[in-house]
Each structure stands twice: as structure tokens, then as C-alpha cells.
Design a protein around this motif. Sequence first.
Motif, PDB file in Angstrom:
ATOM      1  N   HIS A   1      -7.862   0.886   4.529  1.00 13.98           N
ATOM      2  CA  HIS A   1      -8.688   2.087   4.497  1.00 13.98           C
ATOM      3  C   HIS A   1      -8.043   3.232   5.271  1.00 13.98           C
ATOM      4  O   HIS A   1      -8.299   4.394   4.983  1.00 13.98           O
TER       5      HIS A   1
ATOM      6  N   ARG B   1      -4.210  13.920  -2.225  1.00 10.65           N
ATOM      7  CA  ARG B   1      -5.180  14.517  -3.131  1.00 10.65           C
ATOM      8  C   ARG B   1      -6.030  15.549  -2.394  1.00 10.65           C
ATOM      9  O   ARG B   1      -6.076  15.582  -1.172  1.00 10.65           O
TER      10      ARG B   1
ATOM     11  N   GLN C   1      -1.631   8.221  -1.062  1.00  3.86           N
ATOM     12  CA  GLN C   1      -1.809   9.119  -2.199  1.00  3.86           C
ATOM     13  C   GLN C   1      -2.311  10.467  -1.685  1.00  3.86           C
ATOM     14  O   GLN C   1      -3.259  10.531  -0.899  1.00  3.86           O
TER      15      GLN C   1
ATOM     16  N   VAL D   1      -4.414   9.769   1.479  1.00  6.78           N
ATOM     17  CA  VAL D   1      -5.384   8.684   1.488  1.00  6.78           C
ATOM     18  C   VAL D   1      -4.628   7.387   1.178  1.00  6.78           C
ATOM     19  O   VAL D   1      -4.016   7.265   0.115  1.00  6.78           O
ATOM     20  N   PRO D   2      -4.629   6.424   2.108  1.00  5.34           N
ATOM     21  CA  PRO D   2      -3.928   5.165   1.836  1.00  5.34           C
ATOM     22  C   PRO D   2      -4.691   4.317   0.820  1.00  5.34           C
ATOM     23  O   PRO D   2      -5.917   4.264   0.843  1.00  5.34           O
ATOM     24  N   GLN D   3      -3.942   3.695  -0.076  1.00  6.82           N
ATOM     25  CA  GLN D   3      -4.524   2.810  -1.083  1.00  6.82           C
ATOM     26  C   GLN D   3      -3.668   1.570  -1.182  1.00  6.82           C
ATOM     27  O   GLN D   3      -2.453   1.631  -1.041  1.00  6.82           O
ATOM     28  N   GLY D   4      -4.296   0.438  -1.444  1.00  8.80           N
ATOM     29  CA  GLY D   4      -3.571  -0.804  -1.630  1.00  8.80           C
ATOM     30  C   GLY D   4      -4.021  -1.873  -0.656  1.00  8.80           C
ATOM     31  O   GLY D   4      -5.090  -1.777  -0.042  1.00  8.80           O
ATOM     32  N   THR D   5      -3.185  -2.893  -0.500  1.00  8.09           N
ATOM     33  CA  THR D   5      -3.531  -4.042   0.328  1.00  8.09           C
ATOM     34  C   THR D   5      -2.337  -4.475   1.161  1.00  8.09           C
ATOM     35  O   THR D   5      -1.202  -4.095   0.904  1.00  8.09           O
TER      36      THR D   5
ATOM     37  N   TRP E   1       0.838  -1.192   0.000  1.00  5.85           N
ATOM     38  CA  TRP E   1       0.000   0.000   0.000  1.00  5.85           C
ATOM     39  C   TRP E   1       0.873   1.241   0.000  1.00  5.85           C
ATOM     40  O   TRP E   1       2.035   1.191   0.318  1.00  5.85           O
TER      41      TRP E   1
ATOM     42  N   LYS F   1      -7.694  -5.133   2.236  1.00  3.84           N
ATOM     43  CA  LYS F   1      -7.698  -3.755   1.725  1.00  3.84           C
ATOM     44  C   LYS F   1      -7.469  -2.788   2.876  1.00  3.84           C
ATOM     45  O   LYS F   1      -8.007  -2.936   3.956  1.00  3.84           O
TER      46      LYS F   1
END
Length: 140
Positions: free
Chosen positions: A119, A66, A64, A96-100, A61, A117
Motif C-alpha cells: 500500500h 497518476r 504508478q 502510487v505503489p501497486q503490486g505484491t 511491485w 499487497k
Amino acid sequence: MTFPPGDPWGTDSPPPSAVSPTAAGPVIVQIAEIEVTSSLVRTPVGDFPLAGSHWQVTDHWYGQRRTPAWAKLLAFVGICLTAGLSLLLLLYKETVPQGTVHVTVMSGTRQYVARVKIHQESDAAVINQQVNYVRSLAAL
């Protein structure tokens, strides 16, 4: 999977364990679809013994940056009232965290990978703590 007796490439695998779900005890820890009891690790592909199992956590993860939706809305609503100064709200950024996070459990020749995932950034720390707890149970 079992192979016919004369199959030279196949090896016989032991039949799945016939342990009833209640015989293993209550679920102590649940990580995504992996359930851990006092003696078993239940996965969608079958049950593994907890003793001697190996656990691995891999982070996939990233954060990001934004502009949040509320800042965009206020900037465009206030553009006429503040002669464009409200456009400075578009400079506000949030991460904002994204990924796994991948949790791998291995027992003997079998393994299972659960993808969880993310959050919030704290989700990865919680998963690592849960896996460390299960590692300590597996070492007993």
C-alpha cells in the motif's frame, strides 16, 4: 499424504506434527499469514521447524504515477471560474505503489509462499526487515 504399502510411485511422508499451538510459544513475528514462534513457523499448509528454515523475499511491485482525485475535482470545478487555468492541476502527479512482495519460507522439501499487497513504499522495507529478523532467529 500417505500411500498404500505396495504403491511403487508414492513415498511415505511423515505424519503432521502433533504439537499444540500453545506448546510452541507466543507469536514473535507475523508476515501476512505466516506466524513465527520461537521454534515453529506456522503456515496455512502446516507447521515447519524454525531452525534451518530458508527465507526469500521477492519484490513484484512498481510505482504508478497518476493524477489524484482531489486535483481532478478542483480542476473541473474551477474551470469556469479561472477560464481554464485550473486545468493545470491535472499536471500534478503522485506515485502510487501497486503490486505484491512474495515471502517464501522453505524447510526441507516443503515450502510456502505468502503474497503481501503493498500500500506504501515503506511496506516493502518493513517486510524485508521482518524477514531479516526471522532469518537471524532461524540461524540460532
